[in-house]
Motif scaffolding. Structure first.
Motif, PDB file in Angstrom:
ATOM      1  N   GLN A 148       5.603   4.216   2.004  1.00 42.10           N
ATOM      2  CA  GLN A 148       6.189   5.352   2.713  1.00 42.10           C
ATOM      3  C   GLN A 148       7.018   4.878   3.909  1.00 42.10           C
ATOM      4  O   GLN A 148       8.108   5.389   4.164  1.00 42.10           O
ATOM      5  CB  GLN A 148       5.093   6.313   3.164  1.00 42.10           C
ATOM      6  N   ALA A 149       6.512   3.886   4.627  1.00 36.30           N
ATOM      7  CA  ALA A 149       7.240   3.347   5.784  1.00 36.30           C
ATOM      8  C   ALA A 149       8.545   2.690   5.356  1.00 36.30           C
ATOM      9  O   ALA A 149       9.586   2.878   5.992  1.00 36.30           O
ATOM     10  CB  ALA A 149       6.357   2.351   6.538  1.00 36.30           C
ATOM     11  N   SER A 181       0.884   3.594   2.268  1.00 33.65           N
ATOM     12  CA  SER A 181       1.447   3.811   3.607  1.00 33.65           C
ATOM     13  C   SER A 181       2.605   2.847   3.884  1.00 33.65           C
ATOM     14  O   SER A 181       3.589   3.220   4.521  1.00 33.65           O
ATOM     15  CB  SER A 181       0.367   3.680   4.690  1.00 33.65           C
ATOM     16  N   GLN A 182       2.508   1.613   3.384  1.00 30.66           N
ATOM     17  CA  GLN A 182       3.613   0.672   3.544  1.00 30.66           C
ATOM     18  C   GLN A 182       4.829   1.154   2.754  1.00 30.66           C
ATOM     19  O   GLN A 182       5.954   1.076   3.236  1.00 30.66           O
ATOM     20  CB  GLN A 182       3.203  -0.724   3.076  1.00 30.66           C
ATOM     21  N   SER A 225       0.838  -1.188   0.000  1.00 28.14           N
ATOM     22  CA  SER A 225       0.000   0.000   0.000  1.00 28.14           C
ATOM     23  C   SER A 225       0.882   1.251   0.000  1.00 28.14           C
ATOM     24  O   SER A 225       2.097   1.173   0.215  1.00 28.14           O
ATOM     25  CB  SER A 225      -0.899  -0.004   1.233  1.00 28.14           C
ATOM     26  N   GLN A 246       1.772   6.559  -7.668  1.00 27.37           N
ATOM     27  CA  GLN A 246       0.873   7.484  -6.976  1.00 27.37           C
ATOM     28  C   GLN A 246       1.085   8.909  -7.476  1.00 27.37           C
ATOM     29  O   GLN A 246       0.138   9.636  -7.725  1.00 27.37           O
ATOM     30  CB  GLN A 246       1.087   7.406  -5.459  1.00 27.37           C
TER      31      GLN A 246
END
Length: 88
Positions: A14-15, A11-12, A9, A78
């Motif tokens: 980005q982490a 968020s993953q 995802s 994205q």
């Protein structure tokens, strides 16, 4: 090129990229690379019983080593979608 089966995802991604900028990332990456080398050696000498286990081990290590590239791909996609939406 990232492994084709990896999905993550936004968020993953980005982490993962945040982690990749930490001082310890290179040490962790080096550990995974050493384990991959070990797994490849073991696969070359594996009997029928342990062959599948070593294949799976290699697959998991490649997955870990591809995380940073996968995260960059997700974020690039994205950004591309955001640009296209802004143009529309």
């Amino acid at each position: 090129k990232p492994h084709s089966k990896i999905k993550c995802s936004l968020s993953q991604a980005q982490a993962i990229l945040w982690l990749s900028h930490q001082d310890q990332w290179e040490e962790v990456r080096h550990l995974f690379e050493n384990r991959l080398e070990d797994a490849q050696t073991k696969l070359e000498h594996a009997d029928e019983k342990s062959f599948r286990h070593e294949q799976g081990r290699i697959e998991e290590l490649r997955f870990l080593l591809d995380l940073e590239a996968t995260a960059k791909t997700v974020l690039d996609k994205q950004r591309s979608r955001s640009r296209i939406t802004a143009i529309d």
